[in-house]
Motif scaffolding. Structure first.
Motif, PDB file in Angstrom:
ATOM      1  N   TRP A 115      19.079 -25.554  -9.385  1.00 28.67           N
ATOM      2  CA  TRP A 115      18.808 -26.309  -8.164  1.00 28.67           C
ATOM      3  C   TRP A 115      17.336 -26.701  -8.176  1.00 28.67           C
ATOM      4  O   TRP A 115      16.481 -25.985  -7.677  1.00 28.67           O
ATOM      5  CB  TRP A 115      19.208 -25.477  -6.941  1.00 28.67           C
ATOM      6  N   HIS A 116      17.056 -27.847  -8.774  1.00 32.00           N
ATOM      7  CA  HIS A 116      15.700 -28.249  -9.129  1.00 32.00           C
ATOM      8  C   HIS A 116      14.856 -28.513  -7.883  1.00 32.00           C
ATOM      9  O   HIS A 116      15.133 -29.425  -7.120  1.00 32.00           O
ATOM     10  CB  HIS A 116      15.771 -29.512  -9.994  1.00 32.00           C
ATOM     11  N   GLY A 117      13.815 -27.679  -7.708  1.00 30.07           N
ATOM     12  CA  GLY A 117      12.898 -27.821  -6.581  1.00 30.07           C
ATOM     13  C   GLY A 117      13.275 -27.005  -5.364  1.00 30.07           C
ATOM     14  O   GLY A 117      12.453 -26.850  -4.455  1.00 30.07           O
ATOM     15  N   ILE A 118      14.493 -26.495  -5.312  1.00 29.66           N
ATOM     16  CA  ILE A 118      14.954 -25.748  -4.145  1.00 29.66           C
ATOM     17  C   ILE A 118      14.601 -24.273  -4.324  1.00 29.66           C
ATOM     18  O   ILE A 118      14.863 -23.677  -5.369  1.00 29.66           O
ATOM     19  CB  ILE A 118      16.471 -25.913  -3.943  1.00 29.66           C
ATOM     20  N   ARG A 119      13.997 -23.700  -3.290  1.00 34.59           N
ATOM     21  CA  ARG A 119      13.646 -22.275  -3.350  1.00 34.59           C
ATOM     22  C   ARG A 119      14.899 -21.448  -3.066  1.00 34.59           C
ATOM     23  O   ARG A 119      15.329 -21.312  -1.928  1.00 34.59           O
ATOM     24  CB  ARG A 119      12.546 -21.957  -2.351  1.00 34.59           C
ATOM     25  N   VAL A 120      15.481 -20.917  -4.112  1.00 34.68           N
ATOM     26  CA  VAL A 120      16.699 -20.120  -4.013  1.00 34.68           C
ATOM     27  C   VAL A 120      16.388 -18.693  -4.431  1.00 34.68           C
ATOM     28  O   VAL A 120      15.370 -18.436  -5.077  1.00 34.68           O
ATOM     29  CB  VAL A 120      17.815 -20.703  -4.911  1.00 34.68           C
ATOM     30  N   PRO A 121      17.234 -17.722  -4.087  1.00 35.38           N
ATOM     31  CA  PRO A 121      17.072 -16.385  -4.662  1.00 35.38           C
ATOM     32  C   PRO A 121      17.182 -16.455  -6.183  1.00 35.38           C
ATOM     33  O   PRO A 121      17.893 -17.309  -6.730  1.00 35.38           O
ATOM     34  CB  PRO A 121      18.230 -15.591  -4.050  1.00 35.38           C
ATOM     35  N   ASN A 122      16.499 -15.562  -6.876  1.00 40.59           N
ATOM     36  CA  ASN A 122      16.432 -15.635  -8.328  1.00 40.59           C
ATOM     37  C   ASN A 122      17.809 -15.648  -8.981  1.00 40.59           C
ATOM     38  O   ASN A 122      18.033 -16.378  -9.953  1.00 40.59           O
ATOM     39  CB  ASN A 122      15.595 -14.471  -8.863  1.00 40.59           C
ATOM     40  N   TYR A 155      20.104 -31.372  -8.815  1.00 44.33           N
ATOM     41  CA  TYR A 155      20.746 -30.256  -9.506  1.00 44.33           C
ATOM     42  C   TYR A 155      21.145 -30.729 -10.899  1.00 44.33           C
ATOM     43  O   TYR A 155      21.460 -31.894 -11.120  1.00 44.33           O
ATOM     44  CB  TYR A 155      21.945 -29.707  -8.713  1.00 44.33           C
ATOM     45  N   HIS A 156      21.087 -29.811 -11.852  1.00 46.29           N
ATOM     46  CA  HIS A 156      21.459 -30.165 -13.222  1.00 46.29           C
ATOM     47  C   HIS A 156      21.757 -28.904 -14.012  1.00 46.29           C
ATOM     48  O   HIS A 156      21.356 -27.791 -13.646  1.00 46.29           O
ATOM     49  CB  HIS A 156      20.358 -30.985 -13.909  1.00 46.29           C
ATOM     50  N   THR A 157      22.463 -29.076 -15.104  1.00 41.06           N
ATOM     51  CA  THR A 157      22.727 -27.954 -15.987  1.00 41.06           C
ATOM     52  C   THR A 157      21.420 -27.411 -16.550  1.00 41.06           C
ATOM     53  O   THR A 157      20.448 -28.152 -16.734  1.00 41.06           O
ATOM     54  CB  THR A 157      23.654 -28.375 -17.139  1.00 41.06           C
ATOM     55  N   HIS A 158      21.387 -26.110 -16.807  1.00 42.53           N
ATOM     56  CA  HIS A 158      20.240 -25.510 -17.504  1.00 42.53           C
ATOM     57  C   HIS A 158      20.701 -24.732 -18.727  1.00 42.53           C
ATOM     58  O   HIS A 158      19.958 -23.929 -19.288  1.00 42.53           O
ATOM     59  CB  HIS A 158      19.443 -24.606 -16.566  1.00 42.53           C
ATOM     60  N   GLN A 159      21.931 -24.963 -19.146  1.00 41.27           N
ATOM     61  CA  GLN A 159      22.458 -24.400 -20.379  1.00 41.27           C
ATOM     62  C   GLN A 159      22.339 -25.458 -21.467  1.00 41.27           C
ATOM     63  O   GLN A 159      22.938 -26.531 -21.366  1.00 41.27           O
ATOM     64  CB  GLN A 159      23.929 -24.000 -20.207  1.00 41.27           C
ATOM     65  N   GLU A 160      21.536 -25.171 -22.475  1.00 41.56           N
ATOM     66  CA  GLU A 160      21.301 -26.146 -23.539  1.00 41.56           C
ATOM     67  C   GLU A 160      21.059 -27.528 -22.923  1.00 41.56           C
ATOM     68  O   GLU A 160      21.618 -28.551 -23.323  1.00 41.56           O
ATOM     69  CB  GLU A 160      22.485 -26.197 -24.503  1.00 41.56           C
ATOM     70  N   ALA A 161      20.169 -27.543 -21.931  1.00 45.32           N
ATOM     71  CA  ALA A 161      20.037 -28.716 -21.074  1.00 45.32           C
ATOM     72  C   ALA A 161      19.506 -29.937 -21.798  1.00 45.32           C
ATOM     73  O   ALA A 161      19.775 -31.071 -21.382  1.00 45.32           O
ATOM     74  CB  ALA A 161      19.135 -28.390 -19.876  1.00 45.32           C
TER      75      ALA A 161
END
Length: 531
Positions: A115-122, A155-161
């Motif tokens: 969640w790019h830029g959104i402050r989420v729990p780790n 939002y975007h994938t972060h697996q082998e992104a």
């Protein structure tokens, strides 16, 4: 035909260069679809979607799956999508809402969502091997967090992104303020594709790959230490002189040229355009025919923004710029990218007043215009941090490149991830980071997960206008920025270059909180690839 950056061979290599310059989405029953028809505006809220649906409510389902996607009149690709479109379904919520989003994976490879830029729990950050295991084919994972901060996010994938994002696995995430000050609202995601990925892939065959795949991450808490080698991940194309001209189709919301829907406005409306760069090239955007204000950067509102005219807004990978203008000049006008790359001409949308077809404008992507700078923009106001106050942690990032055998690697303080020295903090620490780009030609948009930072200075010049709060800072060669943040979100957080070719080849650091333990167990069979 596969898409722009297609993994049809195990050896695709690319490197970032600056830009010179449907639907059928599965949803939970509580989702509300804002628009049903492609390109149809919602007159009530001023929302408009292009080729994707907009979801509102607070529970959502995103299905990662393959779908055919038309880029322009000549080129279609076999994309990887969220809910069948590129970009994926737009998510719109109101600030303060608790959201629940279930990812279902119908692709042949593992995926995740960041969640790019959104402050989420780790544990909700979506980083395989760092905060969760990658979601396997046929499996699901549910993300839950509070959308606390209004603004423009992605939002975007972060697996082998570096590969998966390039295939289309991204979407926009808008957190609306409780009280809106605009009448019409457009979200435009900027990206690049290849019309002939097979040719590019074959020209790269036989090259070796970079650092992230197959590394021993055992020195990182929570990372997959299986040491498995994928042989398909990564990107040292700078050393091999890879030509970014292979990216020859530039898109707005997944479309290029005549397929880009006009941005319809009514005379007298206040119009907000949210520009988000999900690609690997920087793009310089020009709004024709209107004065405008830069009202937010990376989702964070600016103080007392001033009117501008005929300035280029340079948007680096991972950055977002919100601009606003009053629709006071009826006719047809362009919002266009400037530069001389082959794809530049396709990144152009019409601003079309209702009730008129009169065109007062001609595109001119090569016009010489000044670039906007946030260093002295907006009304002066005290921010949370000052350049010369006391800090608990001070850290310098020397961003550079070096040769590792025959490959180019991208380094932080002379090391590549996971051997980079972490930024170690305690909860409530005040942290100052100096970032210096000592690369000769490479641009580095550095993105911090889980936090916002305040920009204090550029090249020794203090920020004079509005406080500038961001999560991604773009450094051209020779640039030096000083930023500061409060360690108020415990976890292990990536701080990395959002040219993911550079990240995959080593330019990643970790902000580590003292005593934090991830609440998942790394699975050696999950094939976790955090970039």
């Amino acid at each position: 035909m596969k898409l722009k950056f297609m993994l049809l061979m195990s050896f695709v290599i690319l490197i970032l260069a600056a830009c010179s310059t449907a639907q059928n989405g599965d949803r939970s029953e509580s989702n509300k679809k804002e628009t049903e028809t492609t390109g149809q505006a919602n007159e009530t809220k001023g929302l408009k979607t292009a080729n994707f649906e907009t979801l509102t409510g607070n529970e959502f389902t995103l299905v990662a799956k393959e779908a055919n996607h038309q880029l322009n009149k000549e080129t279609s690709v076999n994309a990887w999508t969220f809910n069948g479109s590129v970009p994926g379904s737009q998510i719109r919520v109101t600030e303060g809402e608790q959201v629940k989003i279930t990812l279902k994976n119908e692709l042949p490879d593992p995926v995740s969502i960041h969640w790019h830029g959104i402050r989420v729990p780790n544990e909700m950050d979506g980083i395989p091997g760092v905060t969760q295991n990658a979601v396997q084919p046929g499996e699901s994972f549910t993300y839950e967090f509070t959308a606390a901060d209004p603004g423009t996010y992605m939002y975007h994938t972060h697996q082998e992104a570096v590969n998966q994002l390039d295939k289309g696995l991204y979407g926009s995430f808008i957190v609306e303020p409780k009280e809106k000050t605009y009448d019409r609202d457009y979200s435009l995601m900027l990206d690049e594709w290849m019309s002939n990925p097979e040719e590019s892939a074959s020209s790269m065959s036989g090259m070796e790959h970079g650092n992230m795949s197959g590394m021993d991450h055992s020195n990182m808490s929570g990372m997959d230490s299986s040491g498995q080698s994928s042989g398909d991940s990564s990107q040292n194309g700078q050393a091999m002189g890879h030509n970014m001209a292979n990216y020859d189709i530039f898109t707005i919301n997944g479309k290029s040229g005549d397929l880009i829907e006009p941005l319809t406005v009514k005379e007298g409306e206040k119009v907000r355009i949210r520009l988000a760069n999900i690609g690997f090239l920087s793009h310089k955007i020009h709004l024709h025919g209107h004065n405008f204000k830069v009202v937010a950067i990376d989702g964070q509102e600016l103080n007392e923004p001033q009117e501008l005219k005929d300035q280029l807004i340079a948007i680096a990978p991972g950055e977002r710029y919100d601009i606003e203008f009053t629709a006071d000049n009826p006719g047809e006008w362009y919002l266009e990218c400037h530069g001389d790359m082959e794809g530049t001409d396709g990144m152009k949308a019409k601003i079309q007043y209702e009730g008129t077809t009169e065109s007062k404008d001609q595109a001119n992507q090569n016009e010489s215009l000044s670039e906007f700078s946030f260093i002295n923009y907006g009304g002066a106001k005290n921010g949370e941090f000052k350049l010369y106050q006391q800090y608990d942690v001070e850290y310098t990032m020397d961003l550079n490149t070096q040769m590792d055998r025959e490959n180019m690697v991208f380094t932080i303080n002379g090391k590549t991830f996971p051997d980079t020295e972490s930024i170690d903090v305690k909860s409530s620490d005040l942290v100052k980071v100096k970032l210096v780009n000592n690369s000769k030609v490479d641009v580095h948009p550095m993105h911090l997960h889980g936090h916002f930072f305040q920009v204090l200075s550029k090249n020794g010049e203090p920020v004079q206008g509005s406080p500038i709060v961001k999560d991604t800072i773009n450094l051209n060669p020779g640039d030096e920025y000083v930023v500061a943040f409060k360690a108020d979100n415990p976890g292990n957080w990536l701080f990395h270059c959002h040219d993911l070719h550079h990240a995959t080849a080593g330019m990643v650091n970790i902000v580590k909180y003292d005593g934090y333990q991830p609440n998942f167990t790394p699975d050696p069979d999950a094939n976790n690839k955090p970039e």
